[in-house]
Enzyme design. Structure first.
Site: not given
Ligand SMILES: [Zn+2]
Length: 307
Positions: A241, A268
């Site tokens: 993932h 992120h």
């Molecule tokens: Zn994700």
């Protein structure tokens, strides 16, 4: 010529936002060459377009959020990952609320949507960002160290390492390498779900986050084990993932990369920092096209395979 791609027809999906819990509808539509991927908030009195760009990323705390002024779209990374994996260059994403639906927590539903709309070649060359020097970002020291790096590579390869101290994660692979030349994105990466801990979910819910999250769209763990009755979709679903997320985050640069990406405990925020560093280092890359598609790296010329 290796051509740009868009959708053949439009397609729709309805779901809930992971954090907002809000019902949302997305309509994926074909777009002209060189449009890129553009999110369009159609629920506002005047629709607002948010074209994908590394500089449009304004919040990376739980997911990647894009903004234009004070208009936002949250959690774009799984849809962007499917676009990167299938090589979609140009598309409008009409969206009726602030957050992309989480669907099953992976990119598989988006892959299915894109493939059911069909992918069409366009009469314009596909432009790639090709690395010719390494670019790296780092954060923290010792146990909190993280880094992410892009290096020259004839193709697109990602290698990711996580370092989670948890019995359910320790038992699985903490490092994975994926190369686009395998053509196996849909099968090997797209189905990996997001994951979290039940105790964190409780805290997040108390703070008005993860309101749409649960066992239907995430791997949920307690202190010892995975709570989902069906278990994992891949033995190394957690780190896969992270590859899925990285592909989505990196595609926010607006063009496919020809590079080798490697990362240790990135997320992120660091992925976006890496893109900003890349764009600042104009000596480290060129924009290239392939007149003869036989000279393009393997995995890019073919239309993506179905499952
Ligand atoms: Zn994700």
């Amino acid at each position: 010529m290796l051509q740009q791609r868009t959708l053949k027809s439009l397609t729709r999906a309805v779901g809930v936002g992971l954090h907002s819990g809000q019902r949302v509808e997305i309509t994926l539509r074909p777009a002209q060459p060189d449009t890129g991927i553009v999110f369009r908030r159609v629920d506002l009195p005047q629709p607002v377009d948010i074209p994908v760009s590394a500089f449009a990323v304004t919040d990376t705390r739980m997911a990647s959020t894009l903004s234009s002024g004070n208009v936002k779209v949250l959690t774009v990374e799984h849809l962007m990952s499917a676009c990167a994996g299938l090589g979609v260059d140009n598309m409008y994403v009409d969206i009726t609320a602030e957050e992309v639906p989480i669907l099953d927590g992976s990119a598989a539903s988006f892959v299915y949507l894109l493939q059911s709309a069909g992918i069409e070649l366009q009469n314009a060359p596909r432009r790639f960002i090709q690395l010719n020097k390494p670019v790296e970002v780092r954060e923290g020291q010792g146990a909190s160290e993280k880094w992410a790096r892009l290096e020259p590579y004839q193709g697109y390869k990602l290698s990711f390492e996580i370092d989670f101290d948890h019995p359910a994660v320790d038992a699985t692979g903490q490092r994975v390498v994926f190369d686009m030349s395998t053509g196996s994105y849909s099968k090997d990466i797209a189905r990996a779900r997001t994951f979290g801990f039940s105790k964190d979910f409780e805290v997040m819910r108390a703070n008005g986050l993860a309101l749409g999250g649960g066992l239907d769209n995430a791997i949920v763990m307690d202190d010892y084990k995975v709570l989902n009755s069906d278990g994992l979709r891949y033995d190394d679903e957690f780190v896969k993932h992270k590859i899925l997320d990285a592909m989505g985050d990196l595609y926010l640069v607006g063009k496919p990369l020809l590079a080798s990406y490697s990362a240790f405990r990135s997320g992120h925020a660091l992925n976006n920092l890496l893109l900003r560093e890349l764009l600042a280092r104009t000596d480290a890359w060129d924009v290239v096209t392939f007149e003869d598609e036989k000279r393009a790296p393997k995995g890019f010329a073919q239309l993506a395979r179905a499952w």
